[in-house]
Design a protein around this motif. Structure first.
Motif, PDB file in Angstrom:
ATOM      1  N   ALA A   1       0.799  -1.549   0.099  1.00 33.06           N
ATOM      2  CA  ALA A   1      -0.060  -0.027   0.532  1.00 33.06           C
ATOM      3  C   ALA A   1       0.697   0.922   0.033  1.00 33.06           C
ATOM      4  CB  ALA A   1      -0.799  -0.107   1.201  1.00 33.06           C
ATOM      5  N   GLY A   2       2.259   1.369   0.468  1.00 34.72           N
ATOM      6  CA  GLY A   2       2.906   1.821   0.311  1.00 34.72           C
ATOM      7  C   GLY A   2       3.446   2.837  -0.660  1.00 34.72           C
ATOM      8  N   SER A   3       3.373   2.024  -2.152  1.00 36.27           N
ATOM      9  CA  SER A   3       3.357   2.166  -3.745  1.00 36.27           C
ATOM     10  C   SER A   3       2.143   2.036  -4.128  1.00 36.27           C
ATOM     11  CB  SER A   3       5.160   1.706  -3.816  1.00 36.27           C
ATOM     12  OG  SER A   3       4.150   0.725  -3.833  1.00 36.27           O
ATOM     13  N   ARG A   4       1.493   3.568  -3.253  1.00 34.65           N
ATOM     14  CA  ARG A   4       0.519   2.823  -4.587  1.00 34.65           C
ATOM     15  C   ARG A   4       0.295   3.448  -6.137  1.00 34.65           C
ATOM     16  NH1 ARG A   4      -4.989   5.445  -2.506  1.00 34.65           N
ATOM     17  NH2 ARG A   4      -6.379   5.930  -4.079  1.00 34.65           N
ATOM     18  N   ARG A   5      -0.833   2.364  -6.450  1.00 36.14           N
ATOM     19  CA  ARG A   5      -0.162   2.782  -8.147  1.00 36.14           C
ATOM     20  C   ARG A   5      -1.541   3.304  -8.773  1.00 36.14           C
ATOM     21  NH1 ARG A   5       3.736  -0.958 -12.240  1.00 36.14           N
ATOM     22  NH2 ARG A   5       1.745  -1.628 -12.090  1.00 36.14           N
ATOM     23  N   ALA A   6      -1.676   4.631  -9.602  1.00 29.79           N
ATOM     24  CA  ALA A   6      -3.569   4.507 -10.423  1.00 29.79           C
ATOM     25  C   ALA A   6      -2.863   3.363 -11.765  1.00 29.79           C
ATOM     26  CB  ALA A   6      -3.266   5.449 -10.675  1.00 29.79           C
ATOM     27  N   ARG A   7      -4.758   2.767 -11.664  1.00 37.83           N
ATOM     28  CA  ARG A   7      -4.687   2.062 -13.382  1.00 37.83           C
ATOM     29  C   ARG A   7      -4.493   3.371 -14.214  1.00 37.83           C
ATOM     30  NH1 ARG A   7      -9.745  -1.452 -13.984  1.00 37.83           N
ATOM     31  NH2 ARG A   7     -10.913   0.976 -14.255  1.00 37.83           N
ATOM     32  N   ALA A   8      -3.359   2.370 -15.222  1.00 39.32           N
ATOM     33  CA  ALA A   8      -3.459   2.868 -16.565  1.00 39.32           C
ATOM     34  C   ALA A   8      -4.708   3.290 -17.034  1.00 39.32           C
ATOM     35  CB  ALA A   8      -2.401   1.904 -17.216  1.00 39.32           C
ATOM     36  N   THR A   9      -4.311   4.651 -18.035  1.00 37.66           N
ATOM     37  CA  THR A   9      -5.831   4.787 -18.888  1.00 37.66           C
ATOM     38  C   THR A   9      -5.205   3.828 -20.238  1.00 37.66           C
ATOM     39  OG1 THR A   9      -4.915   7.075 -18.938  1.00 37.66           O
ATOM     40  CG2 THR A   9      -6.545   7.119 -17.857  1.00 37.66           C
ATOM     41  N   TRP A  10      -6.419   3.558 -20.012  1.00 40.00           N
ATOM     42  CA  TRP A  10      -6.637   2.152 -21.488  1.00 40.00           C
ATOM     43  C   TRP A  10      -7.525   2.835 -22.285  1.00 40.00           C
ATOM     44  CZ3 TRP A  10      -3.772  -2.147 -22.525  1.00 40.00           C
ATOM     45  CH2 TRP A  10      -3.707  -2.329 -23.451  1.00 40.00           C
ATOM     46  N   PRO A  11      -6.523   3.387 -23.906  1.00 42.49           N
ATOM     47  CA  PRO A  11      -7.744   4.693 -24.825  1.00 42.49           C
ATOM     48  C   PRO A  11      -9.115   3.519 -25.171  1.00 42.49           C
ATOM     49  CG  PRO A  11      -5.108   3.356 -25.331  1.00 42.49           C
ATOM     50  CD  PRO A  11      -5.515   2.971 -23.780  1.00 42.49           C
ATOM     51  N   ARG A  12      -9.189   4.544 -25.652  1.00 46.81           N
ATOM     52  CA  ARG A  12     -10.708   3.949 -26.540  1.00 46.81           C
ATOM     53  C   ARG A  12     -10.831   3.979 -27.581  1.00 46.81           C
ATOM     54  NH1 ARG A  12     -15.559   4.505 -22.684  1.00 46.81           N
ATOM     55  NH2 ARG A  12     -14.684   5.783 -20.937  1.00 46.81           N
ATOM     56  N   GLY A  13     -12.038   3.092 -27.890  1.00 43.83           N
ATOM     57  CA  GLY A  13     -12.103   3.222 -30.086  1.00 43.83           C
ATOM     58  C   GLY A  13     -11.074   2.437 -30.692  1.00 43.83           C
ATOM     59  N   ILE A  14     -10.571   2.417 -31.253  1.00 44.66           N
ATOM     60  CA  ILE A  14      -9.921   1.610 -32.521  1.00 44.66           C
ATOM     61  C   ILE A  14      -8.434   1.191 -31.769  1.00 44.66           C
ATOM     62  CG2 ILE A  14      -8.999   1.793 -34.820  1.00 44.66           C
ATOM     63  CD1 ILE A  14     -12.091   0.833 -35.305  1.00 44.66           C
ATOM     64  N   GLU A  15      -7.699   2.610 -31.147  1.00 44.73           N
ATOM     65  CA  GLU A  15      -6.687   2.241 -30.702  1.00 44.73           C
ATOM     66  C   GLU A  15      -6.769   1.157 -29.674  1.00 44.73           C
ATOM     67  OE1 GLU A  15      -2.359   2.991 -30.536  1.00 44.73           O
ATOM     68  OE2 GLU A  15      -3.559   2.864 -31.827  1.00 44.73           O
ATOM     69  N   GLY A  16      -7.578   2.110 -28.163  1.00 41.71           N
ATOM     70  CA  GLY A  16      -7.867   0.131 -27.233  1.00 41.71           C
ATOM     71  C   GLY A  16      -7.343  -1.372 -28.085  1.00 41.71           C
TER      72      GLY A  16
END
Length: 155
Positions: free
Chosen positions: A87-102
């Motif tokens: 928990a000390g090194s909390r990491r946010a979830r990477a945003t995943w691209p939407r649409g065709i790129e995702g």
């Protein structure tokens, strides 16, 4: 709150662990969740609550269970930062691209896992941080867009 291991899958140096999480409140309300931890990222696979959670409470659920969940995992290494994955090194979830790129990226993850002999759906789950159901939906969208071969041959 209680957290206990449900099952674990090890593949080469990679470990994916599922945990059962229970939050019990003094008024009798209860939340049961199945969480998956892979490569220092945690995501919720399934949530059941009695009474039902509001959308705001559901959005906060990950914050409520993150610290106890990572404590139950034990010390893990975060490859991005070189620190432990608790928990000390909390990491946010990477945003995943939407649409065709995702969809293109989902197809790449899927094919790479297939070629490496790994579970492609699990690879997409870990890459996107989404549940199995959402990952299957992304995979089918990638198929519909032509990035992956059709699942069944059409007659």
């Amino acid at each position: 709150m209680s957290v206990w291991p449900a099952w674990e899958v090890r593949e080469d140096e990679r470990t994916t662990s599922w945990f059962t999480v229970r939050l019990a409140f003094s008024d009798g309300a209860r939340v049961d969740a199945l969480a998956v931890v892979c490569d220092g990222c945690a995501s919720l696979e399934e949530v059941r609550a009695q009474p039902a959670l509001s959308l705001d409470d559901l959005a906060e659920l990950a914050d409520w269970i993150e610290e106890p969940l990572f404590e139950a995992c034990g010390p893990r290494r975060d490859p991005a930062s070189g620190r432990g994955g608790s928990a000390g090194s909390r990491r946010a979830r990477a945003t995943w691209p939407r649409g065709i790129e995702g969809r293109r990226l989902v197809a790449q993850e899927y094919r790479a896992a297939q070629q490496g002999g790994a579970d492609p759906v699990l690879a997409v789950m870990c890459a996107t941080g989404h549940s199995r159901r959402r990952s299957l939906r992304l995979i089918s969208q990638a198929r519909d867009s032509g990035f992956l071969a059709p699942r069944h041959a059409r007659r």
